[in-house]
Structure formats: C-alpha cells, structure tokens
Motif scaffolding. Structure first.
Motif, mmCIF file in Angstrom:
data_model
loop_
_atom_site.group_PDB
_atom_site.id
_atom_site.type_symbol
_atom_site.label_atom_id
_atom_site.label_comp_id
_atom_site.label_asym_id
_atom_site.label_seq_id
_atom_site.Cartn_x
_atom_site.Cartn_y
_atom_site.Cartn_z
ATOM 1 N N SER A 4 0.643 -1.241 0.195
ATOM 2 C CA SER A 4 -0.046 0.047 -0.098
ATOM 3 C C SER A 4 0.861 1.186 0.038
ATOM 4 O O SER A 4 2.040 1.243 0.497
ATOM 5 N N GLY A 5 0.443 2.248 -0.382
ATOM 6 C CA GLY A 5 1.272 3.551 -0.646
ATOM 7 C C GLY A 5 1.952 3.446 -2.071
ATOM 8 O O GLY A 5 1.784 2.838 -2.815
ATOM 9 N N ALA A 6 3.090 4.164 -2.056
ATOM 10 C CA ALA A 6 3.872 4.110 -3.103
ATOM 11 C C ALA A 6 4.840 3.106 -3.364
ATOM 12 O O ALA A 6 5.589 2.683 -2.313
ATOM 13 N N LYS A 7 4.539 2.453 -4.416
ATOM 14 C CA LYS A 7 5.465 0.880 -4.758
ATOM 15 C C LYS A 7 6.732 1.475 -5.111
ATOM 16 O O LYS A 7 7.083 2.404 -5.725
ATOM 17 N N PRO A 8 7.609 0.730 -4.430
ATOM 18 C CA PRO A 8 9.077 0.909 -4.979
ATOM 19 C C PRO A 8 9.259 1.006 -6.257
ATOM 20 O O PRO A 8 8.574 0.272 -7.066
ATOM 21 N N GLN A 9 10.082 1.687 -6.816
ATOM 22 C CA GLN A 9 10.182 1.957 -8.343
ATOM 23 C C GLN A 9 10.613 0.747 -9.179
ATOM 24 O O GLN A 9 10.215 0.449 -10.087
ATOM 25 N N LEU A 10 11.571 -0.081 -8.535
ATOM 26 C CA LEU A 10 12.032 -1.168 -9.276
ATOM 27 C C LEU A 10 10.932 -1.999 -9.355
ATOM 28 O O LEU A 10 10.733 -3.029 -10.491
ATOM 29 N N PHE A 11 10.189 -2.188 -8.266
ATOM 30 C CA PHE A 11 8.981 -3.286 -8.369
ATOM 31 C C PHE A 11 8.131 -2.968 -9.500
ATOM 32 O O PHE A 11 7.534 -3.841 -10.154
ATOM 33 N N VAL A 12 7.789 -1.680 -9.579
ATOM 34 C CA VAL A 12 6.822 -1.169 -10.606
ATOM 35 C C VAL A 12 7.586 -1.577 -11.953
ATOM 36 O O VAL A 12 6.865 -2.124 -13.012
ATOM 37 N N MET A 13 8.937 -1.188 -12.068
ATOM 38 C CA MET A 13 9.536 -1.370 -13.644
ATOM 39 C C MET A 13 9.394 -2.965 -13.786
ATOM 40 O O MET A 13 9.177 -3.289 -14.746
ATOM 41 N N ARG A 43 17.613 -0.812 -12.335
ATOM 42 C CA ARG A 43 18.376 -0.110 -11.397
ATOM 43 C C ARG A 43 19.512 1.018 -11.851
ATOM 44 O O ARG A 43 19.862 1.790 -11.258
ATOM 45 N N GLY A 44 20.031 0.768 -12.980
ATOM 46 C CA GLY A 44 21.166 1.658 -13.618
ATOM 47 C C GLY A 44 22.308 0.985 -12.979
ATOM 48 O O GLY A 44 23.346 1.707 -12.959
ATOM 49 N N THR A 45 22.587 -0.319 -12.867
ATOM 50 C CA THR A 45 23.689 -0.940 -12.607
ATOM 51 C C THR A 45 24.328 -1.467 -13.764
ATOM 52 O O THR A 45 23.544 -2.244 -14.479
ATOM 53 N N ASP A 46 25.808 -1.065 -13.927
ATOM 54 C CA ASP A 46 26.421 -1.813 -15.138
ATOM 55 C C ASP A 46 26.372 -3.322 -14.708
ATOM 56 O O ASP A 46 26.539 -3.738 -13.781
ATOM 57 N N SER A 47 26.443 -4.039 -15.919
ATOM 58 C CA SER A 47 26.425 -5.545 -15.686
ATOM 59 C C SER A 47 27.380 -6.118 -16.970
ATOM 60 O O SER A 47 27.467 -5.774 -17.697
ATOM 61 N N ILE A 48 27.559 -7.382 -16.365
ATOM 62 C CA ILE A 48 28.114 -8.430 -17.303
ATOM 63 C C ILE A 48 27.168 -9.640 -17.304
ATOM 64 O O ILE A 48 27.186 -10.328 -16.070
#
Ligand code: ADP
Ligand code: MG
Ligand code: ZN
Length: 618
Positions: A4-13, A43-48
C-alpha cells in the motif's frame, strides 16, 4: 499490506517488464538470470551477463528497453545478427531498427526521423557507426535508456573472436558517463570476463554468470569409421530438419557435400575458398530452409542466430573444447532437444599438432594443452555434460544427465577392464616406453609386421596378449587410457609413457574404464520425449508447412514467424479461439493479430479431419 502507498520504483518497473513479456513475446516466465539481468538495467547498475548460447540474452535488454523511457542502443558485431533481431522484434510488435552500411541514405534518414519522434525503443548499431563523430553528437542530444553490448567477448584479445572495432567501445563510458552499460556474452572463461569489465570501463559491474550446461543438447562421441555412413545415420534421424556438418578442411567439406548430394540429401557447402557471393547464397538458403544441411568449415556460424538447428555433426575433432562448445552450441537455441555428434580419430590429433608446429612456443604450449583436453573428452569415458562443465570450472549436480551417450547407456564398459589395462600397460613397460600407440597395439594383437619381427618384439611376453581383438579396438583402449591419464603421449613421435596413475593400475590399486567395442542401438533421450509430450506430430507437420508458406510470402526466415517451440505448443494445445491462441508460448499480441485467423483455421481443419480434441489444457 506490504505494497500500500507508493510502490518501490524497481518493483513497478519489473511489473511492467513482466507485462511486456506476455504482451509482445507471449512468454509467461523468465529463463535463469534473465530477471536479475533486467533488474540491473532497471536499477542503473552496469552488468556483465554470461549465459550460454540459447540462454535468452537478447530478452535481457529487449524487455527493459520496451518499458523504459528513451532509446536503448544495442551494439552488435554483424549485420546479419542485427537484421535477425530487428526482424524478430518487429514481428513481435516492438519498435526497433538498425543502421548499417548496407542501407541507403534515405533509409538511414527515416531511422533518424523515428528517433527524433521519440517513438523508437531499440536501435542496433555496429561499434564503428556508434562511435563515428557525427553520430556521437546526435546521440548525445537523444535520451538514451541504456547501452547494451551484445557478443561482448569481441572486445577481448583472449576471446575467440576479437574485433579491433570493439576495442574502441572503451570510450563510451567517457562520452556517456551517466548511461548504464550492459554487456552480454556466452564466453565461459574468467580471463575474458574481467577483460570485458576493464576494456569497457564498467562501474562496479554486477557479474551474472549462468550455468554453461545446455541440458537440451544430446552429446554423442564415436570413433570415426566409415564417416559418410555415420553421417547419413544421423541425417536419417532428422529428416527435413536443419543442421550443420563441420569438417576440418575445405577439401573434406567438398567431398562430404558431394557424397551426400549424390545420395539425395539436401546439402550446400560453405568455406573460405568459395566466393563471397556463393557463400552468402548458401548461407541464405540454409537460413530460409531451402537446404536442410550446411556442410562447412568453422568459417561458418558466427552471426547465425537460426534457432531451430536440430543437429550439429563434427566429422573431425575440433582443436579445443572452447571451439567444440561454441560450434555444437549452435544447435537447439530454441531450448528444444538437439543432437551433437562428434566423430574423431587419433589422426585428427596428429593433424592439429602438425598445424600448431609453427606457432610461437608459448602459444603452442597452451594450444597443445587445449588439444589434449579435447582428446580426453573424446576418449574419456565420462558423462559428456559433466566433462564439458568441468573444463569450464563448473559442476553438474546430477549423476546421470540423461542426454549423452555415456548416461544413456549407449556405450558399455568391459568387465575385465583392470586385467586388460594391465596387459596394455605392461606391454608399454616391456617396450621400454619407447613406442607409440599403433605400434603397441600391433604388438599386443600379435601382428607379424616386419618392424616387430626385426625388433624381436614377437619374443616379448606381452606379444599377442590381446590377439582376440582387432588392432583398432586395442588402439581405442590405449586412447581411452590416455584420456583417463593412465598413459601420456610424449615427444615428437607420441611415444607412450606410463603415468603415476598408470603404475597404480599395474599394482591393482586403481581400475580404469574401457569401452566395450560393440555399437549399441541409439537410444531416445528423455529430453526428446519430454519436449514432444502431448504434441500431435501430424498437426505439427501441417503447421510447419503453413509457417513455411507464410515465411516465403514475407521473405523472412521461418523461425522468425514462429519458433519450433511455439509450433509444438500449438500442436499440443490445439486452440479454437484467439484467446486460446494467446496462451501458446511464443505468441504475443502482434503475432496473434497477424496470424491468429489463418493458424486457427489450419488447426481446426486438421483436428476435424482427424477427429482430434481441441482446446487441450496443459
Ligand atoms: P542467446 O542470445 O543467449 O544465445 P537468444 O536471446 O537468441 O539467446 O534466445 C534464445 C531463444 O530463447 C529464443 O528462441 C528466445 O525466443 C527464447 N527465449 C528467451 N527468453 C525466453 C523466455 N523467458 N521464455 C521462453 N523462451 C525464451
Ligand atoms: Mg545472442
Ligand atoms: Zn551424461
């Protein structure tokens, strides 16, 4: 209520990504590590991301690109790869385009216009195009969601496919300091991975490394005897399906191709001795299913994303397991079962060895170690999946893979392996460890070869000890003992030496495994029975024909219209409505709209004509 309330952004994405997966691709779940890879981008993390061929790397960047704001730039080394992915995305209703040197100026302008309209989600580029002056300036003014680098091992000199143009990608970080970079490769070695991170100047990249196992590939290895016959046996198990035959040399390609064509098989050659034009033609014929089988040197394969290759045959031994994994890995990208057959002979080892003789000392040493590793794989007597994984430093956590000749029990071990191995080893000892494998086999089988008589080796106590067997069988056993490290080949003439482990066998403290010489009938792997479960094969064939008609009308490879997995799911569920059709794995909204009516009609016709139940729950 946790959300409830604002959902975490990552969750929505991630929720949006999940929805896009169903809507555009018709998939209901992620393959291993796909979700984590998409989370990195979100999340904006670089990755391999290291996943085997067919592991679903493309979706890792395609799905986030669709749901995020701005344009995702995808770097790819070959036009054919870009074209394949853009066509596939377009078919799924995703807005994607490419810019490459084969396009006209006006075609390029229309892509630029789409970017300016902000309606494009993915843009595929070669590294040189991306980094050209004008283009960098243009992209700097564009909102980028992230940059994906496909086939990222091309930046590394340690990889098998280094490309100097890829090296320049190191400047991306500086040009676009705030844009997330995600790199993708199937290359398994640690060295290449850290090189990628370094070359691309990634910021604390998350490393996501999947299992290199390809459970849907059934590996089989046999000594080469009458190779054309052996190859035909495999082809006959895969009538009408696509596959690749690899040969070591060009002349082997030509001769194999000729002999198969004479027997009526649908084949075309591919090697570096042909003109570009001919090569390109044959490759297209293969991709568009005008020929079933391509016979090629290893020049063929890079840039082939064909998903429904059902078999890869090697008529000779590759020079390393990396090469073997790469080449055999072109089978079964769609996750359905595929067969990888390797036919080897001791002489392949000799051919490679002499080809390597010109290499600089250091490089030659490494190459020779890899070659021996490959040879042990052939002769080793260990589960093939396990052996490949071990080579890459991973383990298979099951005892029976159910998908290799060893585990399927196609190969039988002899009961008196200890005594047989002791006979072989003591013969090597009696020969003062001064002779090679074929000579030793001749002595053991009691040959009256001139050299043996001249050397007085017919007087040895071990002469003729294995005279019940042919010299080929005994030679194979010697190779198997080498593969299990009981014997080693040394020096220029491959003289046999007994190892420490070998001496333990002579003392009866260790028992090797030796294969029974008889060929047993081919068994059907469980991988095969599972993926066909519930599928009506007649309907599958009918749908395959329909697909091929659609594909040639649209001038597009059949596997881009529908993958084999989607066709099988249709022939399993046999839907009667568009809603039911959307349930099929691999059918998203765009495909449902485009092909729903025709396919449903074909399914209905077939089911009525054959009194088959429809709308089957699975
Ligand atoms: P890679 O680039 O890792 O070799 P691809 O991206 O070409 O692999 O994908 C291989 C196959 O797997 C494709 O046919 C693709 O449609 C399929 N695939 C990818 N992700 C999924 C998923 N989540 N569910 C089902 N099939 C998938
Ligand atoms: Mg790929
Ligand atoms: Zn196995």
């Amino acid at each position: 209520m946790p959300w409830s309330g604002a959902k975490p952004q990552l969750f929505v994405m991630m929720e949006n990504i999940q929805k896009a997966l169903t809507k555009y691709w018709g998939y209901d779940s992620f393959l291993p590590l796909q979700k984590q890879a998409m989370e990195c981008i979100s999340r904006g993390t670089d990755s391999i991301v290291v996943l085997p061929t067919g592991g679903g790397k493309s979706l890792c960047f395609q799905a986030p690109a669709v749901t995020m704001q701005g344009l995702a730039v995808v770097v790819s080394p070959l036009i054919s790869l870009m074209k394949d992915q853009v066509d596939t995305l377009t078919e799924c209703g995703v807005s994607a385009m490419r810019i490459d040197s084969s396009m006209s100026a006006s075609e390029r302008d229309s892509v630029i216009a789409r970017i300016n309209e902000q309606s494009l989600k993915l843009l595929y580029l070669s590294p040189e195009r991306l980094l050209s002056d004008g283009f960098v300036d243009f992209l700097k003014k564009t909102k980028l969601s992230f940059i994906a680098i496909d086939e990222a091992h091309c930046v590394s000199m340690w990889g098998h496919d280094f490309r100097p143009e890829y090296r320049q990608l190191g400047s991306l970080r500086q040009i676009f300091p705030d844009v997330t970079i995600a790199a993708y490769t199937a290359t398994a070695t640690e060295q290449v991975r850290s090189d990628i991170a370094q070359q691309l100047r990634l910021k604390n990249p998350q490393m996501l490394i999947g299992s290199f196992d390809r459970p849907n590939l059934v590996y089989k290895v046999r000594p080469r005897k009458s190779i054309v016959k052996q190859v035909c046996a495999v082809l006959d198990r895969h009538k009408g399906e696509s596959g690749i035959i690899y040969c070591i040399r060009r002349k082997d390609v030509d001769s194999m191709c000729y002999q198969l064509a004479v027997k009526g098989y649908s084949v075309a050659p591919y090697h570096a001795g042909m003109t570009n034009e001919d090569r390109k033609n044959n490759q297209e014929q293969f991709i568009n299913k005008k020929v079933d089988t391509i016979v090629a040197t290893i020049a063929f394969g890079m840039g082939i994303d064909k998903s429904n290759v059902r078999y890869v045959i090697h008529t000779g031994m590759p020079k390393s397991l990396e090469h073997y994994q790469q080449e055999s890995g072109r089978a079964g990208r769609d996750g359905l079962e595929a067969e990888c057959c390797l036919f080897y002979s001791g002489s392949d080892y000799g051919i490679w060895k002499s080809l390597m003789s010109d290499m600089p000392e250091e490089a030659r040493k490494i190459a020779m170690i890899k070659l021996s590793g490959m040879y042990s794989y052939c002769t080793g007597g260990v589960c093939r999946h396990k052996a490949i994984l071990r080579y890459f430093g991973q383990d298979l956590n099951k005892d029976n893979c159910g998908a290799c000749d060893m585990c399927l029990g196609e190969l039988d071990f002899i009961d008196d392996a200890l005594i047989t191995a002791q006979k072989i080893l003591s013969c090597i000892a009696r020969l003062d460890q001064r002779f090679g494998g074929s000579y030793t086999a001749l002595v053991l089988t009691g040959s009256e070869d001139k050299r043996i008589i001249e050397n007085d080796h017919d007087k040895l106590s071990t002469y003729g000890l294995l005279s019940d067997y042919s010299k080929h069988i005994v030679h194979d056993w010697i190779e198997q003992l080498i593969g299990q490290d009981y014997i080693e080949k040394t020096g220029e003439y491959n003289v046999l030496n007994i190892t420490e482990k070998g001496w333990r066998v002579l003392k009866g403290k260790e028992t090797p495994r030796l294969l029974k010489p008889v060929e047993r009938p081919v068994k059907v792997s469980r991988v095969i029975t599972d993926s066909w479960e519930g599928v009506n094969k007649g309907l599958f064939e009918a749908l395959r024909k329909l697909r091929s008609i659609i594909a040639s009308k649209k001038k597009m490879p059949a596997y881009i219209v529908f993958g084999d997995a989607a066709l099988r799911d249709m022939a399993r569920r046999r839907p009667s409505t568009l809603d039911g059709f959307l349930e099929v794995k691999g059918v998203g909204e765009a495909k449902c709209e485009q092909y729903g009516e025709v396919v449903l009609a074909a399914i209905k016709d077939y089911c009525q004509a054959n009194s088959l139940a429809m709308d089957v729950e699975v």
